[in-house]
Scaffold this motif. Structure first.
Motif, PDB file in Angstrom:
ATOM      1  N   SER A 100      -4.575  -2.570  -4.075  1.00 55.60           N
ATOM      2  CA  SER A 100      -4.836  -3.743  -4.900  1.00 55.60           C
ATOM      3  C   SER A 100      -5.021  -4.988  -4.045  1.00 55.60           C
ATOM      4  CB  SER A 100      -3.683  -3.966  -5.882  1.00 55.60           C
ATOM      5  OG  SER A 100      -3.876  -5.172  -6.603  1.00 55.60           O
ATOM      6  N   ALA A 101      -6.108  -5.698  -4.293  1.00 54.33           N
ATOM      7  CA  ALA A 101      -6.337  -6.967  -3.602  1.00 54.33           C
ATOM      8  C   ALA A 101      -5.256  -7.973  -3.970  1.00 54.33           C
ATOM      9  CB  ALA A 101      -7.715  -7.523  -3.957  1.00 54.33           C
ATOM     10  N   SER A 103      -8.832  -3.459  -7.556  1.00 53.67           N
ATOM     11  CA  SER A 103      -7.712  -2.512  -7.571  1.00 53.67           C
ATOM     12  C   SER A 103      -8.221  -1.113  -7.901  1.00 53.67           C
ATOM     13  CB  SER A 103      -6.616  -2.936  -8.552  1.00 53.67           C
ATOM     14  OG  SER A 103      -7.074  -2.886  -9.867  1.00 53.67           O
ATOM     15  N   ALA A 104      -7.562  -0.131  -7.268  1.00 52.12           N
ATOM     16  CA  ALA A 104      -7.943   1.264  -7.442  1.00 52.12           C
ATOM     17  C   ALA A 104      -6.759   2.154  -7.121  1.00 52.12           C
ATOM     18  CB  ALA A 104      -9.112   1.616  -6.528  1.00 52.12           C
ATOM     19  N   THR A 105      -6.801   3.339  -7.675  1.00 58.07           N
ATOM     20  CA  THR A 105      -5.870   4.396  -7.295  1.00 58.07           C
ATOM     21  C   THR A 105      -6.714   5.521  -6.721  1.00 58.07           C
ATOM     22  OG1 THR A 105      -4.299   3.814  -9.026  1.00 58.07           O
ATOM     23  CG2 THR A 105      -4.119   6.022  -8.087  1.00 58.07           C
ATOM     24  N   ARG A 108       0.898  -1.158   0.000  1.00 57.12           N
ATOM     25  CA  ARG A 108       0.000   0.000   0.000  1.00 57.12           C
ATOM     26  C   ARG A 108       0.934   1.204   0.000  1.00 57.12           C
ATOM     27  NH1 ARG A 108      -2.426  -0.738   4.550  1.00 57.12           N
ATOM     28  NH2 ARG A 108      -4.283  -1.788   3.832  1.00 57.12           N
ATOM     29  N   THR A 109       1.108   1.803  -1.164  1.00 66.57           N
ATOM     30  CA  THR A 109       2.110   2.850  -1.304  1.00 66.57           C
ATOM     31  C   THR A 109       1.493   4.155  -1.787  1.00 66.57           C
ATOM     32  OG1 THR A 109       2.600   2.192  -3.578  1.00 66.57           O
ATOM     33  CG2 THR A 109       3.924   1.195  -1.840  1.00 66.57           C
ATOM     34  N   ILE A 110       2.233   5.237  -1.588  1.00 72.83           N
ATOM     35  CA  ILE A 110       1.819   6.532  -2.123  1.00 72.83           C
ATOM     36  C   ILE A 110       2.784   6.932  -3.224  1.00 72.83           C
ATOM     37  CG2 ILE A 110       0.817   7.194   0.087  1.00 72.83           C
ATOM     38  CD1 ILE A 110       3.082   9.220   0.381  1.00 72.83           C
ATOM     39  N   VAL A 120      -4.231  -6.032  -0.099  1.00 75.43           N
ATOM     40  CA  VAL A 120      -4.999  -4.923   0.465  1.00 75.43           C
ATOM     41  C   VAL A 120      -6.469  -5.095   0.084  1.00 75.43           C
ATOM     42  CG1 VAL A 120      -5.300  -2.411   0.358  1.00 75.43           C
ATOM     43  CG2 VAL A 120      -3.010  -3.373   0.310  1.00 75.43           C
ATOM     44  N   SER A 121      -7.367  -4.668   0.938  1.00 72.93           N
ATOM     45  CA  SER A 121      -8.785  -4.620   0.602  1.00 72.93           C
ATOM     46  C   SER A 121      -9.113  -3.202   0.152  1.00 72.93           C
ATOM     47  CB  SER A 121      -9.643  -4.994   1.813  1.00 72.93           C
ATOM     48  OG  SER A 121     -11.004  -4.776   1.513  1.00 72.93           O
TER      49      SER A 121
END
Length: 132
Positions: A61-62, A119-121, A19-21, A66-67
């Protein structure tokens, strides 16, 4: 390894979770008042500083442990409650005190066969929240 956090949303990279920025921008500005004067130039007066702003993208991203929807719900809750959050990256706390989520934009990229977001941004815009 945890590389930072916004509230209790941990930015981390490990064998199980990513889980990154990215694309972080920190900006600030000053406030000025302009006073019109009869038959001469206007007078500009410094009246203080506007709150700083930070924006960045969070990749969820699952497939990376990550959920995405659970994190999106946390972001919605933070934004809608006006909760002031600490932003920490590495060992540095950013800003003078805390930040509020002013707005968000979710780019939903992939879904599973049941319509669940996989997955999402998420693009976040934060505004500095100072102590009174």
């Amino acid at each position: 390894m945890q590389i930072g956090c916004l509230g209790d949303i941990a930015f981390q990279v490990s064998a199980d979770t990513v889980r990154t920025i990215s694309d972080m921008t920190w900006s600030g500005s000053a406030n000025y008042a302009t006073h019109s004067r009869h038959l001469t130039d206007a007078l500009v007066e410094f009246t203080g500083l506007a709150p700083d702003a930070i924006s960045f993208d969070v990749t969820l991203s699952a497939y990376l442990g990550v959920s995405p929807m659970a994190d999106v719900v946390k972001i919605w809750d933070y934004e809608r409650s006006g909760r002031a959050l600490q932003l920490v990256l590495g060992s540095k706390a950013y800003g003078k005190y805390r930040w509020v989520i002013k707005s968000h934009k979710i780019k939903m990229q992939t879904f599973d066969g049941h319509g669940n977001l996989t997955s999402a941004t998420v693009s976040l815009s934060l505004t500095e929240y100072t102590e009174r």
